[in-house]
Design a protein around this motif. Structure first.
Motif, PDB file in Angstrom:
ATOM      1  N   MET A 169      38.927  35.214  43.757  1.00  0.00           N
ATOM      2  CA  MET A 169      39.832  35.816  42.780  1.00  0.00           C
ATOM      3  C   MET A 169      40.136  37.251  43.180  1.00  0.00           C
ATOM      4  O   MET A 169      39.350  37.924  43.857  1.00  0.00           O
ATOM      5  CB  MET A 169      39.212  35.803  41.386  1.00  0.00           C
ATOM      6  N   SER A 170      41.290  37.717  42.745  1.00  0.00           N
ATOM      7  CA  SER A 170      41.706  39.093  43.016  1.00  0.00           C
ATOM      8  C   SER A 170      42.268  39.743  41.769  1.00  0.00           C
ATOM      9  O   SER A 170      42.806  39.075  40.888  1.00  0.00           O
ATOM     10  CB  SER A 170      42.802  39.138  44.081  1.00  0.00           C
ATOM     11  N   VAL A 181      44.164  44.918  44.713  1.00  0.00           N
ATOM     12  CA  VAL A 181      43.222  45.979  44.333  1.00  0.00           C
ATOM     13  C   VAL A 181      41.812  45.638  44.804  1.00  0.00           C
ATOM     14  O   VAL A 181      41.137  46.460  45.414  1.00  0.00           O
ATOM     15  CB  VAL A 181      43.233  46.178  42.809  1.00  0.00           C
ATOM     16  N   ALA A 182      41.379  44.417  44.509  1.00  0.00           N
ATOM     17  CA  ALA A 182      40.018  44.011  44.813  1.00  0.00           C
ATOM     18  C   ALA A 182      39.957  42.492  44.887  1.00  0.00           C
ATOM     19  O   ALA A 182      40.769  41.799  44.270  1.00  0.00           O
ATOM     20  CB  ALA A 182      39.053  44.523  43.749  1.00  0.00           C
ATOM     21  N   ILE A 183      38.987  41.999  45.650  1.00  0.00           N
ATOM     22  CA  ILE A 183      38.800  40.560  45.849  1.00  0.00           C
ATOM     23  C   ILE A 183      37.342  40.236  45.624  1.00  0.00           C
ATOM     24  O   ILE A 183      36.458  41.019  46.018  1.00  0.00           O
ATOM     25  CB  ILE A 183      39.200  40.152  47.284  1.00  0.00           C
ATOM     26  N   ILE A 184      37.084  39.080  45.024  1.00  0.00           N
ATOM     27  CA  ILE A 184      35.714  38.606  44.857  1.00  0.00           C
ATOM     28  C   ILE A 184      35.652  37.147  45.266  1.00  0.00           C
ATOM     29  O   ILE A 184      36.548  36.362  44.953  1.00  0.00           O
ATOM     30  CB  ILE A 184      35.220  38.827  43.416  1.00  0.00           C
ATOM     31  N   SER A 185      34.605  36.789  45.974  1.00  0.00           N
ATOM     32  CA  SER A 185      34.458  35.414  46.429  1.00  0.00           C
ATOM     33  C   SER A 185      34.185  34.482  45.253  1.00  0.00           C
ATOM     34  O   SER A 185      33.849  34.919  44.149  1.00  0.00           O
ATOM     35  CB  SER A 185      33.336  35.332  47.454  1.00  0.00           C
ATOM     36  N   CYS A 215      45.431  39.513  37.320  1.00  0.00           N
ATOM     37  CA  CYS A 215      44.455  38.773  38.112  1.00  0.00           C
ATOM     38  C   CYS A 215      45.121  37.479  38.590  1.00  0.00           C
ATOM     39  O   CYS A 215      46.102  37.000  38.001  1.00  0.00           O
ATOM     40  CB  CYS A 215      43.186  38.467  37.326  1.00  0.00           C
ATOM     41  N   ASN A 216      44.589  36.938  39.658  1.00  0.00           N
ATOM     42  CA  ASN A 216      45.073  35.674  40.190  1.00  0.00           C
ATOM     43  C   ASN A 216      44.100  35.229  41.265  1.00  0.00           C
ATOM     44  O   ASN A 216      43.151  35.948  41.617  1.00  0.00           O
ATOM     45  CB  ASN A 216      46.489  35.824  40.764  1.00  0.00           C
ATOM     46  N   THR A 217      44.347  34.065  41.795  1.00  0.00           N
ATOM     47  CA  THR A 217      43.532  33.593  42.893  1.00  0.00           C
ATOM     48  C   THR A 217      43.870  34.390  44.151  1.00  0.00           C
ATOM     49  O   THR A 217      44.874  35.091  44.236  1.00  0.00           O
ATOM     50  CB  THR A 217      43.773  32.103  43.147  1.00  0.00           C
ATOM     51  N   ARG A 218      43.009  34.238  45.137  1.00  0.00           N
ATOM     52  CA  ARG A 218      43.259  34.892  46.421  1.00  0.00           C
ATOM     53  C   ARG A 218      43.063  33.846  47.506  1.00  0.00           C
ATOM     54  O   ARG A 218      41.944  33.363  47.700  1.00  0.00           O
ATOM     55  CB  ARG A 218      42.292  36.049  46.630  1.00  0.00           C
ATOM     56  N   PRO A 219      44.129  33.443  48.266  1.00  0.00           N
ATOM     57  CA  PRO A 219      45.477  33.980  48.091  1.00  0.00           C
ATOM     58  C   PRO A 219      46.130  33.482  46.804  1.00  0.00           C
ATOM     59  O   PRO A 219      45.684  32.496  46.220  1.00  0.00           O
ATOM     60  CB  PRO A 219      46.216  33.456  49.325  1.00  0.00           C
ATOM     61  N   GLY A 220      47.117  34.199  46.358  1.00  0.00           N
ATOM     62  CA  GLY A 220      47.822  33.806  45.145  1.00  0.00           C
ATOM     63  C   GLY A 220      49.321  33.930  45.342  1.00  0.00           C
ATOM     64  O   GLY A 220      49.784  34.362  46.398  1.00  0.00           O
ATOM     65  N   PRO A 221      50.074  33.647  44.343  1.00  0.00           N
ATOM     66  CA  PRO A 221      49.632  33.179  43.029  1.00  0.00           C
ATOM     67  C   PRO A 221      49.426  31.676  43.016  1.00  0.00           C
ATOM     68  O   PRO A 221      50.175  30.928  43.658  1.00  0.00           O
ATOM     69  CB  PRO A 221      50.806  33.573  42.136  1.00  0.00           C
ATOM     70  N   ILE A 222      48.436  31.226  42.276  1.00  0.00           N
ATOM     71  CA  ILE A 222      48.156  29.812  42.193  1.00  0.00           C
ATOM     72  C   ILE A 222      49.312  29.113  41.478  1.00  0.00           C
ATOM     73  O   ILE A 222      49.738  29.515  40.392  1.00  0.00           O
ATOM     74  CB  ILE A 222      46.803  29.547  41.500  1.00  0.00           C
ATOM     75  N   ARG A 223      49.868  28.102  42.140  1.00  0.00           N
ATOM     76  CA  ARG A 223      51.005  27.326  41.627  1.00  0.00           C
ATOM     77  C   ARG A 223      52.181  28.221  41.233  1.00  0.00           C
ATOM     78  O   ARG A 223      52.978  27.859  40.363  1.00  0.00           O
ATOM     79  CB  ARG A 223      50.566  26.438  40.453  1.00  0.00           C
ATOM     80  N   GLY A 224      52.262  29.396  41.851  1.00  0.00           N
ATOM     81  CA  GLY A 224      53.383  30.295  41.618  1.00  0.00           C
ATOM     82  C   GLY A 224      53.356  31.022  40.292  1.00  0.00           C
ATOM     83  O   GLY A 224      54.328  31.660  39.892  1.00  0.00           O
ATOM     84  N   TYR A 225      52.212  30.986  39.619  1.00  0.00           N
ATOM     85  CA  TYR A 225      52.160  31.521  38.258  1.00  0.00           C
ATOM     86  C   TYR A 225      51.497  32.894  38.219  1.00  0.00           C
ATOM     87  O   TYR A 225      50.449  33.111  38.836  1.00  0.00           O
ATOM     88  CB  TYR A 225      51.366  30.567  37.361  1.00  0.00           C
ATOM     89  N   TRP A 226      52.085  33.809  37.468  1.00  0.00           N
ATOM     90  CA  TRP A 226      51.482  35.100  37.146  1.00  0.00           C
ATOM     91  C   TRP A 226      51.361  35.236  35.627  1.00  0.00           C
ATOM     92  O   TRP A 226      52.266  34.822  34.899  1.00  0.00           O
ATOM     93  CB  TRP A 226      52.328  36.266  37.653  1.00  0.00           C
ATOM     94  N   GLY A 227      50.273  35.825  35.172  1.00  0.00           N
ATOM     95  CA  GLY A 227      50.146  36.155  33.761  1.00  0.00           C
ATOM     96  C   GLY A 227      50.995  37.369  33.416  1.00  0.00           C
ATOM     97  O   GLY A 227      51.751  37.885  34.243  1.00  0.00           O
TER      98      GLY A 227
END
Length: 117
Positions: A34-35, A48-52, A96-108
């Motif tokens: 996630m990022s 900004v930041a990434i976490i496994s 926030c989103n997955t990394r890589p993102g965006p998952i399924r093209g979606y942003w909050g």
């Protein structure tokens, strides 16, 4: 469907702190790195930041190192960003989103952070 609910933003003075939260749903959260991303007015969105996926590894953009801390709670499908020593140049909408993102093209919708005296 995929959903991200970012919260915790606000107006803070330079040198202050904020803790952002992002509740995710609609996918298997603990399968994904996630990022946190941010987008300032007139600028491209940046990482900004990434976490496994397990939370065991983190990385940060150079300008955030030592000031920001990313973490996650896989039991709650939530990722956090602790931001300290905030600067006016940190003013942006944070996502926030997955990394890589965006998952399924979606942003909050993101959460607005404004650093100003």
């Amino acid at each position: 469907q995929v959903q991200f609910v970012e919260s915790g933003g606000g107006l803070v003075q330079p040198g202050g702190s904020l803790r952002l939260s992002c509740a995710a749903s609609g996918f298997i959260f603990n399968n994904y790195d996630m990022s946190w991303y941010r987008q300032a007015p007139g600028k491209e969105r940046e990482v900004v930041a990434i976490i496994s996926s397990s939370g065991g590894r983190t990385s940060y953009a150079d300008s955030m190192k030592g000031r920001f801390t990313i973490s996650r709670d896989n039991a709650k499908n939530t990722v956090y960003l602790q931001m300290n020593s905030l600067k006016p140049e940190d003013t942006a909408v944070y996502y926030c989103n997955t990394r890589p993102g965006p998952i399924r093209g979606y942003w909050g919708q993101g959460t607005q952070v404004t650093v100003s005296s």
